[in-house]
Design an enzyme around this catalytic site. Structure first.
Site, PDB file in Angstrom:
ATOM      1  NE  ARG A  60      92.224  21.732   6.058  1.00  0.00           N
ATOM      2  CZ  ARG A  60      93.513  21.471   6.005  1.00  0.00           C
ATOM      3  NH1 ARG A  60      94.002  20.823   4.993  1.00  0.00           N
ATOM      4  NH2 ARG A  60      94.305  21.882   6.976  1.00  0.00           N
ATOM      5  NE  ARG A  64      95.480  20.776  -0.838  1.00  0.00           N
ATOM      6  CZ  ARG A  64      96.460  20.491   0.003  1.00  0.00           C
ATOM      7  NH1 ARG A  64      97.704  20.628  -0.382  1.00  0.00           N
ATOM      8  NH2 ARG A  64      96.198  20.058   1.220  1.00  0.00           N
ATOM      9  NE  ARG A  73      96.013  27.086  -2.864  1.00  0.00           N
ATOM     10  CZ  ARG A  73      97.236  27.213  -3.308  1.00  0.00           C
ATOM     11  NH1 ARG A  73      97.523  28.138  -4.196  1.00  0.00           N
ATOM     12  NH2 ARG A  73      98.203  26.430  -2.874  1.00  0.00           N
ATOM     13  CG  ASP A 109      95.293  27.353   7.824  1.00  0.00           C
ATOM     14  OD1 ASP A 109      94.885  26.323   7.265  1.00  0.00           O
ATOM     15  OD2 ASP A 109      96.262  27.362   8.590  1.00  0.00           O
ATOM     16  CE1 TYR A 186     101.147  23.011  11.847  1.00  0.00           C
ATOM     17  CE2 TYR A 186      99.326  23.030  13.408  1.00  0.00           C
ATOM     18  CZ  TYR A 186      99.929  22.517  12.269  1.00  0.00           C
ATOM     19  OH  TYR A 186      99.311  21.521  11.562  1.00  0.00           O
TER      20      TYR A 186
HETATM   21  O1  CP3 Z   1      87.449  22.993   6.471  1.00  0.00           O
HETATM   22  C1  CP3 Z   1      87.376  23.860   5.586  1.00  0.00           C
HETATM   23  O2  CP3 Z   1      86.980  23.645   4.438  1.00  0.00           O
HETATM   24  C2  CP3 Z   1      87.717  25.284   5.971  1.00  0.00           C
HETATM   25  C3  CP3 Z   1      89.056  25.684   5.745  1.00  0.00           C
HETATM   26  C4  CP3 Z   1      90.191  25.155   6.606  1.00  0.00           C
HETATM   27  C5  CP3 Z   1      91.515  25.091   6.121  1.00  0.00           C
HETATM   28  N1  CP3 Z   1      92.334  24.764   7.144  1.00  0.00           N
HETATM   29  C6  CP3 Z   1      91.912  25.380   4.745  1.00  0.00           C
HETATM   30  C7  CP3 Z   1      93.221  24.909   4.280  1.00  0.00           C
HETATM   31  C8  CP3 Z   1      90.226  24.763   7.951  1.00  0.00           C
HETATM   32  C9  CP3 Z   1      89.073  24.578   8.935  1.00  0.00           C
HETATM   33  C10 CP3 Z   1      91.584  24.541   8.284  1.00  0.00           C
HETATM   34  C11 CP3 Z   1      92.033  24.186   9.630  1.00  0.00           C
HETATM   35  C12 CP3 Z   1      93.435  23.773   9.814  1.00  0.00           C
HETATM   36  N2  CP3 Z   1      94.557  24.285   9.254  1.00  0.00           N
HETATM   37  C13 CP3 Z   1      93.850  22.796  10.739  1.00  0.00           C
HETATM   38  C14 CP3 Z   1      92.910  22.045  11.637  1.00  0.00           C
HETATM   39  C15 CP3 Z   1      92.251  20.962  10.892  1.00  0.00           C
HETATM   40  C16 CP3 Z   1      93.112  19.787  10.708  1.00  0.00           C
HETATM   41  O3  CP3 Z   1      93.389  19.454   9.532  1.00  0.00           O
HETATM   42  O4  CP3 Z   1      93.505  19.212  11.703  1.00  0.00           O
HETATM   43  C17 CP3 Z   1      95.232  22.695  10.671  1.00  0.00           C
HETATM   44  C18 CP3 Z   1      96.087  21.749  11.471  1.00  0.00           C
HETATM   45  C19 CP3 Z   1      95.677  23.646   9.733  1.00  0.00           C
HETATM   46  C20 CP3 Z   1      97.075  23.945   9.369  1.00  0.00           C
HETATM   47  C21 CP3 Z   1      97.340  23.736   7.953  1.00  0.00           C
HETATM   48  N3  CP3 Z   1      96.828  24.470   6.926  1.00  0.00           N
HETATM   49  C22 CP3 Z   1      98.216  22.763   7.385  1.00  0.00           C
HETATM   50  C23 CP3 Z   1      98.989  21.725   8.173  1.00  0.00           C
HETATM   51  C24 CP3 Z   1      98.182  22.959   6.014  1.00  0.00           C
HETATM   52  C25 CP3 Z   1      99.040  22.268   4.978  1.00  0.00           C
HETATM   53  C26 CP3 Z   1      98.664  20.874   4.814  1.00  0.00           C
HETATM   54  C27 CP3 Z   1      97.567  20.761   3.806  1.00  0.00           C
HETATM   55  O5  CP3 Z   1      96.542  20.155   4.084  1.00  0.00           O
HETATM   56  O6  CP3 Z   1      97.817  21.263   2.702  1.00  0.00           O
HETATM   57  C28 CP3 Z   1      97.269  24.001   5.732  1.00  0.00           C
HETATM   58  C29 CP3 Z   1      96.878  24.508   4.412  1.00  0.00           C
HETATM   59  C30 CP3 Z   1      95.422  24.521   4.104  1.00  0.00           C
HETATM   60  N4  CP3 Z   1      94.429  24.972   4.922  1.00  0.00           N
HETATM   61  C31 CP3 Z   1      94.828  24.147   2.873  1.00  0.00           C
HETATM   62  C32 CP3 Z   1      93.467  24.397   2.976  1.00  0.00           C
HETATM   63  C33 CP3 Z   1      92.412  24.232   1.903  1.00  0.00           C
HETATM   64  C34 CP3 Z   1      95.562  23.643   1.650  1.00  0.00           C
HETATM   65  C35 CP3 Z   1      96.236  24.815   1.034  1.00  0.00           C
HETATM   66  C36 CP3 Z   1      96.281  24.768  -0.458  1.00  0.00           C
HETATM   67  O7  CP3 Z   1      95.288  25.128  -1.116  1.00  0.00           O
HETATM   68  O8  CP3 Z   1      97.345  24.418  -0.999  1.00  0.00           O
END
Ligand code: CP3
Length: 382
Positions: A60, A64, A73, A109, A186
Protein backbone atom coordinates in the site's frame (compact mmCIF):
# COMPACT_ATOMS: atom_id res chain seq x y z
CA UNK A 1 26.02 1.53 10.11
CA UNK A 2 25.41 -0.41 13.30
CA UNK A 3 28.17 -2.69 14.52
CA UNK A 4 26.19 -5.90 14.38
CA UNK A 5 25.23 -5.20 10.80
CA UNK A 6 28.84 -4.72 9.77
CA UNK A 7 29.64 -8.11 11.28
CA UNK A 8 26.59 -9.66 9.68
CA UNK A 9 27.36 -8.30 6.24
CA UNK A 10 29.72 -11.14 5.37
CA UNK A 11 27.29 -12.28 2.72
CA UNK A 12 27.10 -8.94 0.98
CA UNK A 13 29.14 -7.90 -2.01
CA UNK A 14 31.41 -4.89 -1.69
CA UNK A 15 29.25 -1.77 -1.48
CA UNK A 16 29.00 -1.09 -5.17
CA UNK A 17 25.67 0.70 -5.58
CA UNK A 18 23.39 -1.00 -8.07
CA UNK A 19 21.00 1.88 -7.91
CA UNK A 20 22.08 5.45 -8.28
CA UNK A 21 19.61 7.70 -6.42
CA UNK A 22 20.52 10.69 -8.58
CA UNK A 23 19.12 8.83 -11.59
CA UNK A 24 15.88 8.04 -9.83
CA UNK A 25 14.19 11.23 -10.88
CA UNK A 26 15.14 10.77 -14.53
CA UNK A 27 12.51 8.74 -16.27
CA UNK A 28 13.94 6.05 -18.51
CA UNK A 29 13.23 6.70 -22.15
CA UNK A 30 13.81 3.14 -23.20
CA UNK A 31 13.34 1.53 -19.79
CA UNK A 32 11.74 -1.69 -20.88
CA UNK A 33 14.29 -2.31 -23.62
CA UNK A 34 17.28 -1.73 -21.37
CA UNK A 35 15.83 -3.88 -18.58
CA UNK A 36 18.25 -2.59 -15.96
CA UNK A 37 15.86 -3.94 -13.34
CA UNK A 38 17.37 -7.37 -13.94
CA UNK A 39 20.35 -6.37 -11.79
CA UNK A 40 18.28 -4.52 -9.20
CA UNK A 41 18.68 -5.27 -5.51
CA UNK A 42 15.01 -6.26 -5.36
CA UNK A 43 15.17 -8.91 -8.10
CA UNK A 44 18.48 -10.25 -6.76
CA UNK A 45 17.05 -10.49 -3.25
CA UNK A 46 14.01 -12.38 -4.61
CA UNK A 47 16.50 -14.93 -5.96
CA UNK A 48 18.48 -15.05 -2.70
CA UNK A 49 21.48 -13.52 -4.43
CA UNK A 50 23.82 -11.22 -2.46
CA UNK A 51 23.09 -7.50 -2.73
CA UNK A 52 24.95 -4.37 -1.70
CA UNK A 53 22.02 -3.09 0.36
CA UNK A 54 18.68 -4.38 1.57
CA UNK A 55 15.86 -3.52 -0.84
CA UNK A 56 12.70 -1.99 0.60
CA UNK A 57 9.20 -1.38 -0.74
CA UNK A 58 5.92 -1.12 1.17
CA UNK A 59 2.56 -2.76 0.73
CA UNK A 60 0.00 0.00 0.00
CA UNK A 61 2.83 2.39 -0.79
CA UNK A 62 0.39 4.21 -3.07
CA UNK A 63 -2.51 5.12 -0.86
CA UNK A 64 -4.32 7.55 1.36
CA UNK A 65 -1.32 8.40 3.56
CA UNK A 66 0.07 10.24 0.54
CA UNK A 67 -1.24 13.82 0.05
CA UNK A 68 -0.91 13.57 -3.75
CA UNK A 69 -3.04 10.41 -3.73
CA UNK A 70 -5.73 12.07 -1.63
CA UNK A 71 -5.70 14.98 -4.04
CA UNK A 72 -6.38 12.67 -7.00
CA UNK A 73 -9.02 10.74 -5.02
CA UNK A 74 -10.86 13.96 -4.19
CA UNK A 75 -11.75 14.10 -7.88
CA UNK A 76 -11.90 10.43 -8.91
CA UNK A 77 -13.58 7.42 -7.28
CA UNK A 78 -11.38 4.46 -6.32
CA UNK A 79 -12.75 2.08 -8.98
CA UNK A 80 -12.57 4.82 -11.58
CA UNK A 81 -8.95 5.41 -10.64
CA UNK A 82 -8.17 1.70 -11.03
CA UNK A 83 -9.86 1.74 -14.43
CA UNK A 84 -7.99 4.81 -15.74
CA UNK A 85 -4.65 3.42 -16.95
CA UNK A 86 -2.92 6.81 -17.16
CA UNK A 87 -3.93 7.78 -13.63
CA UNK A 88 -3.20 4.32 -12.17
CA UNK A 89 0.25 4.41 -13.77
CA UNK A 90 0.81 7.95 -12.46
CA UNK A 91 -0.01 6.90 -8.90
CA UNK A 92 2.23 3.83 -9.21
CA UNK A 93 5.25 5.80 -10.41
CA UNK A 94 4.63 8.74 -8.08
CA UNK A 95 4.70 6.51 -4.98
CA UNK A 96 7.97 4.88 -6.04
CA UNK A 97 9.64 8.19 -6.79
CA UNK A 98 8.39 10.12 -3.75
CA UNK A 99 9.38 7.36 -1.36
CA UNK A 100 12.61 6.24 -3.05
CA UNK A 101 11.64 2.58 -2.67
CA UNK A 102 13.37 -0.18 -4.61
CA UNK A 103 10.28 -1.52 -6.38
CA UNK A 104 6.96 -0.20 -7.64
CA UNK A 105 3.65 -2.06 -7.35
CA UNK A 106 0.99 -1.51 -9.95
CA UNK A 107 -1.97 0.45 -8.63
CA UNK A 108 -5.00 -1.85 -8.76
CA UNK A 109 -6.97 -3.99 -6.31
CA UNK A 110 -7.31 -7.70 -5.62
CA UNK A 111 -11.09 -7.50 -6.00
CA UNK A 112 -11.11 -6.31 -9.63
CA UNK A 113 -11.27 -9.85 -11.09
CA UNK A 114 -14.30 -10.52 -8.87
CA UNK A 115 -16.14 -7.60 -10.39
CA UNK A 116 -15.28 -9.07 -13.78
CA UNK A 117 -16.96 -12.32 -12.63
CA UNK A 118 -20.19 -10.37 -12.43
CA UNK A 119 -20.87 -10.29 -8.68
CA UNK A 120 -21.16 -6.50 -8.40
CA UNK A 121 -18.55 -4.52 -6.46
CA UNK A 122 -18.57 -1.20 -4.70
CA UNK A 123 -16.11 0.42 -2.33
CA UNK A 124 -18.45 2.04 0.16
CA UNK A 125 -16.91 4.96 2.04
CA UNK A 126 -15.69 3.81 5.44
CA UNK A 127 -17.23 0.34 5.12
CA UNK A 128 -14.72 -1.30 2.83
CA UNK A 129 -15.69 -3.27 -0.26
CA UNK A 130 -19.20 -4.63 -0.82
CA UNK A 131 -20.02 -7.59 -3.10
CA UNK A 132 -23.69 -7.36 -4.07
CA UNK A 133 -24.26 -10.99 -5.09
CA UNK A 134 -22.21 -13.18 -2.78
CA UNK A 135 -21.61 -16.88 -3.41
CA UNK A 136 -23.44 -19.32 -1.12
CA UNK A 137 -24.59 -22.19 -3.31
CA UNK A 138 -23.29 -24.29 -6.19
CA UNK A 139 -25.70 -22.38 -8.46
CA UNK A 140 -23.92 -19.13 -7.48
CA UNK A 141 -20.58 -20.64 -8.57
CA UNK A 142 -22.12 -21.78 -11.84
CA UNK A 143 -23.41 -18.25 -12.43
CA UNK A 144 -19.97 -16.64 -12.13
CA UNK A 145 -19.05 -15.13 -15.48
CA UNK A 146 -16.15 -16.44 -17.51
CA UNK A 147 -13.50 -13.71 -17.53
CA UNK A 148 -11.63 -12.81 -20.69
CA UNK A 149 -8.69 -10.97 -19.16
CA UNK A 150 -8.01 -8.60 -22.06
CA UNK A 151 -11.68 -7.62 -22.31
CA UNK A 152 -12.49 -7.22 -18.60
CA UNK A 153 -9.16 -6.33 -17.00
CA UNK A 154 -7.36 -4.79 -19.96
CA UNK A 155 -7.14 -1.50 -18.05
CA UNK A 156 -4.74 -3.09 -15.54
CA UNK A 157 -2.58 -4.44 -18.36
CA UNK A 158 -2.54 -1.02 -20.00
CA UNK A 159 -1.59 0.64 -16.70
CA UNK A 160 1.29 -1.84 -16.40
CA UNK A 161 2.59 -0.99 -19.87
CA UNK A 162 2.40 2.74 -19.16
CA UNK A 163 3.94 2.48 -15.68
CA UNK A 164 6.75 0.30 -17.01
CA UNK A 165 7.57 2.87 -19.69
CA UNK A 166 7.59 5.71 -17.13
CA UNK A 167 9.49 4.03 -14.30
CA UNK A 168 13.22 4.29 -13.97
CA UNK A 169 14.59 1.26 -15.87
CA UNK A 170 16.37 0.11 -12.70
CA UNK A 171 13.14 -0.18 -10.76
CA UNK A 172 11.20 -3.46 -11.04
CA UNK A 173 7.40 -3.32 -11.28
CA UNK A 174 5.42 -5.79 -9.17
CA UNK A 175 2.10 -7.19 -10.40
CA UNK A 176 -0.33 -8.87 -8.02
CA UNK A 177 -3.51 -10.79 -7.41
CA UNK A 178 -5.45 -12.12 -4.48
CA UNK A 179 -4.80 -15.80 -3.73
CA UNK A 180 -7.82 -18.11 -4.22
CA UNK A 181 -8.68 -18.35 -0.49
CA UNK A 182 -8.71 -14.60 0.12
CA UNK A 183 -10.72 -13.97 -3.05
CA UNK A 184 -13.19 -16.70 -2.04
CA UNK A 185 -13.57 -15.07 1.37
CA UNK A 186 -14.70 -11.78 -0.22
CA UNK A 187 -17.03 -13.61 -2.61
CA UNK A 188 -18.66 -15.60 0.17
CA UNK A 189 -18.74 -12.99 2.95
CA UNK A 190 -19.84 -10.26 0.56
CA UNK A 191 -17.11 -7.98 1.89
CA UNK A 192 -14.58 -7.78 4.70
CA UNK A 193 -15.05 -10.19 7.61
CA UNK A 194 -13.97 -10.79 11.18
CA UNK A 195 -14.41 -14.50 11.80
CA UNK A 196 -14.80 -15.75 8.24
CA UNK A 197 -17.70 -17.84 9.49
CA UNK A 198 -19.56 -17.89 6.17
CA UNK A 199 -16.41 -18.82 4.28
CA UNK A 200 -15.46 -21.64 6.63
CA UNK A 201 -19.04 -22.87 6.88
CA UNK A 202 -19.20 -23.29 3.13
CA UNK A 203 -15.86 -25.10 3.20
CA UNK A 204 -17.03 -27.51 5.91
CA UNK A 205 -20.64 -28.06 4.89
CA UNK A 206 -20.38 -28.00 1.12
CA UNK A 207 -16.83 -29.00 0.16
CA UNK A 208 -17.84 -29.73 -3.42
CA UNK A 209 -19.06 -26.19 -3.84
CA UNK A 210 -15.86 -24.92 -2.20
CA UNK A 211 -13.63 -26.93 -4.53
CA UNK A 212 -15.62 -25.82 -7.58
CA UNK A 213 -15.23 -22.18 -6.52
CA UNK A 214 -11.50 -22.56 -5.89
CA UNK A 215 -11.03 -24.10 -9.34
CA UNK A 216 -12.75 -21.13 -10.94
CA UNK A 217 -10.56 -18.72 -8.96
CA UNK A 218 -7.36 -20.59 -9.86
CA UNK A 219 -8.27 -20.35 -13.53
CA UNK A 220 -8.97 -16.60 -13.50
CA UNK A 221 -6.01 -15.78 -11.27
CA UNK A 222 -3.41 -17.67 -13.30
CA UNK A 223 -4.58 -16.18 -16.59
CA UNK A 224 -4.71 -12.71 -15.02
CA UNK A 225 -1.20 -12.97 -13.56
CA UNK A 226 0.29 -14.39 -16.75
CA UNK A 227 -1.30 -11.48 -18.64
CA UNK A 228 0.32 -9.06 -16.17
CA UNK A 229 3.69 -10.74 -16.79
CA UNK A 230 3.17 -10.44 -20.55
CA UNK A 231 2.25 -6.76 -20.09
CA UNK A 232 5.56 -6.05 -18.35
CA UNK A 233 5.73 -6.77 -14.60
CA UNK A 234 8.99 -8.19 -13.23
CA UNK A 235 7.64 -9.92 -10.12
CA UNK A 236 4.31 -11.08 -8.74
CA UNK A 237 2.88 -10.84 -5.25
CA UNK A 238 0.11 -13.24 -4.34
CA UNK A 239 -1.94 -11.77 -1.48
CA UNK A 240 -3.48 -14.43 0.74
CA UNK A 241 -4.22 -11.69 3.24
CA UNK A 242 -6.71 -13.53 5.44
CA UNK A 243 -5.56 -17.14 5.17
CA UNK A 244 -4.23 -17.10 8.75
CA UNK A 245 -7.77 -17.68 10.01
CA UNK A 246 -7.46 -21.35 9.02
CA UNK A 247 -6.13 -24.29 10.99
CA UNK A 248 -3.16 -26.11 9.48
CA UNK A 249 -5.13 -29.18 8.41
CA UNK A 250 -7.80 -27.07 6.73
CA UNK A 251 -5.15 -25.04 4.91
CA UNK A 252 -3.64 -28.31 3.65
CA UNK A 253 -6.92 -29.69 2.42
CA UNK A 254 -8.83 -26.65 1.19
CA UNK A 255 -6.20 -24.11 0.15
CA UNK A 256 -2.68 -25.42 -0.43
CA UNK A 257 -3.39 -27.38 -3.64
CA UNK A 258 -5.01 -24.34 -5.25
CA UNK A 259 -2.38 -21.79 -4.28
CA UNK A 260 0.25 -24.25 -5.47
CA UNK A 261 -1.53 -24.61 -8.78
CA UNK A 262 -1.56 -20.84 -9.29
CA UNK A 263 2.15 -20.52 -8.51
CA UNK A 264 3.26 -23.47 -10.65
CA UNK A 265 1.14 -22.32 -13.61
CA UNK A 266 2.77 -18.90 -13.73
CA UNK A 267 5.33 -18.20 -16.41
CA UNK A 268 8.66 -19.30 -15.06
CA UNK A 269 11.46 -16.89 -14.30
CA UNK A 270 9.30 -14.20 -12.70
CA UNK A 271 9.76 -14.24 -8.90
CA UNK A 272 6.62 -14.84 -6.85
CA UNK A 273 6.12 -13.37 -3.38
CA UNK A 274 3.64 -15.42 -1.36
CA UNK A 275 2.15 -13.26 1.39
CA UNK A 276 -0.43 -13.77 4.12
CA UNK A 277 -1.42 -12.70 7.65
CA UNK A 278 -1.45 -13.90 10.46
CA UNK A 279 0.41 -16.94 9.30
CA UNK A 280 2.97 -17.93 11.96
CA UNK A 281 1.33 -21.37 12.18
CA UNK A 282 1.20 -21.86 8.39
CA UNK A 283 4.67 -20.85 7.22
CA UNK A 284 5.99 -24.31 6.35
CA UNK A 285 2.78 -25.08 4.48
CA UNK A 286 2.89 -21.78 2.60
CA UNK A 287 6.42 -22.65 1.63
CA UNK A 288 5.16 -25.99 0.32
CA UNK A 289 2.50 -24.18 -1.69
CA UNK A 290 5.30 -22.23 -3.34
CA UNK A 291 6.86 -18.85 -3.95
CA UNK A 292 10.39 -17.55 -4.28
CA UNK A 293 9.74 -15.17 -1.40
CA UNK A 294 7.59 -15.78 1.67
CA UNK A 295 5.90 -12.63 2.97
CA UNK A 296 5.86 -12.41 6.78
CA UNK A 297 3.44 -10.46 8.92
CA UNK A 298 4.75 -8.63 11.99
CA UNK A 299 3.49 -11.08 14.58
CA UNK A 300 6.32 -13.55 13.99
CA UNK A 301 10.05 -13.07 14.53
CA UNK A 302 11.70 -12.79 11.14
CA UNK A 303 14.74 -14.82 12.22
CA UNK A 304 12.71 -17.77 13.49
CA UNK A 305 10.35 -17.63 10.54
CA UNK A 306 13.23 -17.66 8.06
CA UNK A 307 14.88 -20.62 9.80
CA UNK A 308 11.57 -22.49 9.57
CA UNK A 309 10.91 -21.86 5.87
CA UNK A 310 14.57 -22.42 4.99
CA UNK A 311 17.32 -20.10 3.85
CA UNK A 312 16.97 -21.25 0.25
CA UNK A 313 13.82 -19.16 -0.01
CA UNK A 314 13.76 -15.36 0.36
CA UNK A 315 11.63 -13.58 2.97
CA UNK A 316 9.85 -10.24 2.93
CA UNK A 317 8.83 -8.17 5.91
CA UNK A 318 8.00 -7.57 8.59
CA UNK A 319 7.72 -4.27 10.50
CA UNK A 320 4.41 -3.62 12.26
CA UNK A 321 2.67 -0.88 10.19
CA UNK A 322 1.61 0.83 13.43
CA UNK A 323 5.29 1.53 14.21
CA UNK A 324 5.06 4.18 11.49
CA UNK A 325 2.72 6.18 13.71
CA UNK A 326 5.47 6.50 16.34
CA UNK A 327 8.26 9.07 16.46
CA UNK A 328 11.26 8.69 14.09
CA UNK A 329 13.62 7.34 16.79
CA UNK A 330 11.23 4.45 17.42
CA UNK A 331 10.82 3.81 13.70
CA UNK A 332 14.58 3.59 13.24
CA UNK A 333 15.05 1.33 16.24
CA UNK A 334 12.32 -1.05 15.11
CA UNK A 335 13.61 -1.09 11.53
CA UNK A 336 17.08 -1.91 12.88
CA UNK A 337 15.60 -4.82 14.82
CA UNK A 338 14.06 -6.31 11.68
CA UNK A 339 17.36 -5.90 9.80
CA UNK A 340 19.24 -7.42 12.68
CA UNK A 341 16.99 -10.47 12.58
CA UNK A 342 17.72 -10.85 8.85
CA UNK A 343 21.47 -10.74 9.66
CA UNK A 344 22.35 -9.50 6.19
CA UNK A 345 21.63 -12.91 4.68
CA UNK A 346 20.99 -12.87 0.94
CA UNK A 347 17.25 -12.88 0.30
CA UNK A 348 15.73 -10.32 2.65
CA UNK A 349 13.34 -7.73 1.22
CA UNK A 350 12.34 -5.16 3.81
CA UNK A 351 8.63 -4.39 3.98
CA UNK A 352 5.90 -3.89 6.54
CA UNK A 353 4.06 -6.90 7.92
CA UNK A 354 0.91 -5.55 6.18
CA UNK A 355 -0.08 -2.39 4.31
CA UNK A 356 0.69 1.23 5.28
CA UNK A 357 -2.23 2.55 7.33
CA UNK A 358 -4.10 5.55 5.91
CA UNK A 359 -3.41 7.73 8.98
CA UNK A 360 0.38 7.35 8.69
CA UNK A 361 2.36 10.61 8.33
CA UNK A 362 4.04 10.71 4.91
CA UNK A 363 7.34 11.91 6.41
CA UNK A 364 7.49 8.85 8.64
CA UNK A 365 7.18 6.54 5.66
CA UNK A 366 9.91 8.39 3.81
CA UNK A 367 12.06 8.31 6.97
CA UNK A 368 11.61 4.55 7.22
CA UNK A 369 12.80 4.02 3.64
CA UNK A 370 15.86 6.21 4.26
CA UNK A 371 16.61 4.42 7.52
CA UNK A 372 16.40 0.98 5.92
CA UNK A 373 18.73 2.09 3.14
CA UNK A 374 21.19 3.53 5.64
CA UNK A 375 21.09 0.65 8.11
CA UNK A 376 20.83 -1.98 5.39
CA UNK A 377 24.12 -1.06 3.79
CA UNK A 378 23.45 1.52 1.08
CA UNK A 379 26.57 3.66 0.86
CA UNK A 380 25.95 7.36 1.43
CA UNK A 381 27.24 8.35 -2.03
CA UNK A 382 24.78 5.98 -3.72
O1 CP3 B 1 0.06 -1.66 -2.54
C1 CP3 B 1 -0.19 -0.76 -3.35
O2 CP3 B 1 0.17 0.42 -3.23
C2 CP3 B 1 -0.91 -1.15 -4.63
C3 CP3 B 1 -2.32 -1.03 -4.61
C4 CP3 B 1 -3.18 -1.99 -3.80
C5 CP3 B 1 -4.46 -1.61 -3.33
N1 CP3 B 1 -5.06 -2.70 -2.81
C6 CP3 B 1 -5.02 -0.27 -3.44
C7 CP3 B 1 -6.16 0.08 -2.59
C8 CP3 B 1 -3.00 -3.34 -3.46
C9 CP3 B 1 -1.77 -4.22 -3.66
C10 CP3 B 1 -4.20 -3.78 -2.86
C11 CP3 B 1 -4.42 -5.16 -2.44
C12 CP3 B 1 -5.62 -5.47 -1.64
N2 CP3 B 1 -6.88 -4.99 -1.78
C13 CP3 B 1 -5.66 -6.43 -0.61
C14 CP3 B 1 -4.47 -7.26 -0.21
C15 CP3 B 1 -3.58 -6.48 0.66
C16 CP3 B 1 -4.06 -6.38 2.04
O3 CP3 B 1 -4.32 -5.23 2.48
O4 CP3 B 1 -4.19 -7.41 2.67
C17 CP3 B 1 -6.95 -6.48 -0.11
C18 CP3 B 1 -7.42 -7.36 1.02
C19 CP3 B 1 -7.72 -5.57 -0.85
C20 CP3 B 1 -9.17 -5.32 -0.71
C21 CP3 B 1 -9.46 -3.93 -0.38
N3 CP3 B 1 -9.27 -2.85 -1.20
C22 CP3 B 1 -10.05 -3.45 0.82
C23 CP3 B 1 -10.42 -4.31 2.01
C24 CP3 B 1 -10.18 -2.07 0.67
C25 CP3 B 1 -10.87 -1.12 1.62
C26 CP3 B 1 -10.11 -0.94 2.85
C27 CP3 B 1 -9.11 0.15 2.67
O5 CP3 B 1 -7.93 -0.05 2.94
O6 CP3 B 1 -9.57 1.24 2.30
C28 CP3 B 1 -9.64 -1.71 -0.58
C29 CP3 B 1 -9.52 -0.35 -1.13
C30 CP3 B 1 -8.16 0.07 -1.56
N4 CP3 B 1 -7.28 -0.66 -2.31
C31 CP3 B 1 -7.57 1.34 -1.34
C32 CP3 B 1 -6.34 1.35 -1.98
C33 CP3 B 1 -5.37 2.51 -2.10
C34 CP3 B 1 -8.21 2.50 -0.60
C35 CP3 B 1 -9.25 3.07 -1.49
C36 CP3 B 1 -9.39 4.55 -1.38
O7 CP3 B 1 -8.60 5.29 -2.00
O8 CP3 B 1 -10.33 5.00 -0.71
Amino acid sequence: MLGWLTVACWTRKLPEPEFDKSKNATKAVSGSQRALWRDSVFIKACKCQPVSYTPVWLMRQAGRFMPEYRHIRAKVGFLELCKSPDLAAEVTVMAQEKLGVDAAIIFADILLPLEAMGVGLEYAKGDGPVIFNPVHLPADVARLAHVEIEDSLGFVLKAITIARSQLNARIPLIGFAGAPFTLASYLIEGGSARHFDKTKSLMYTNPECWHALMERLVDVTTRYLNAQIAAGVQAIQLFDSWVGCLAQEDYKEFVLPYTKQVITTLNQGVPVIHFGTPTAHLLELMRQAGGDVIGLDWRCNLDEAWRRVGYDVAVQGNLDPVVLLAEPAVIKKQAARVLQQAQGRPGHIFNLGHGVLPNTPFDHVRFLVESVHELGGQSSDA
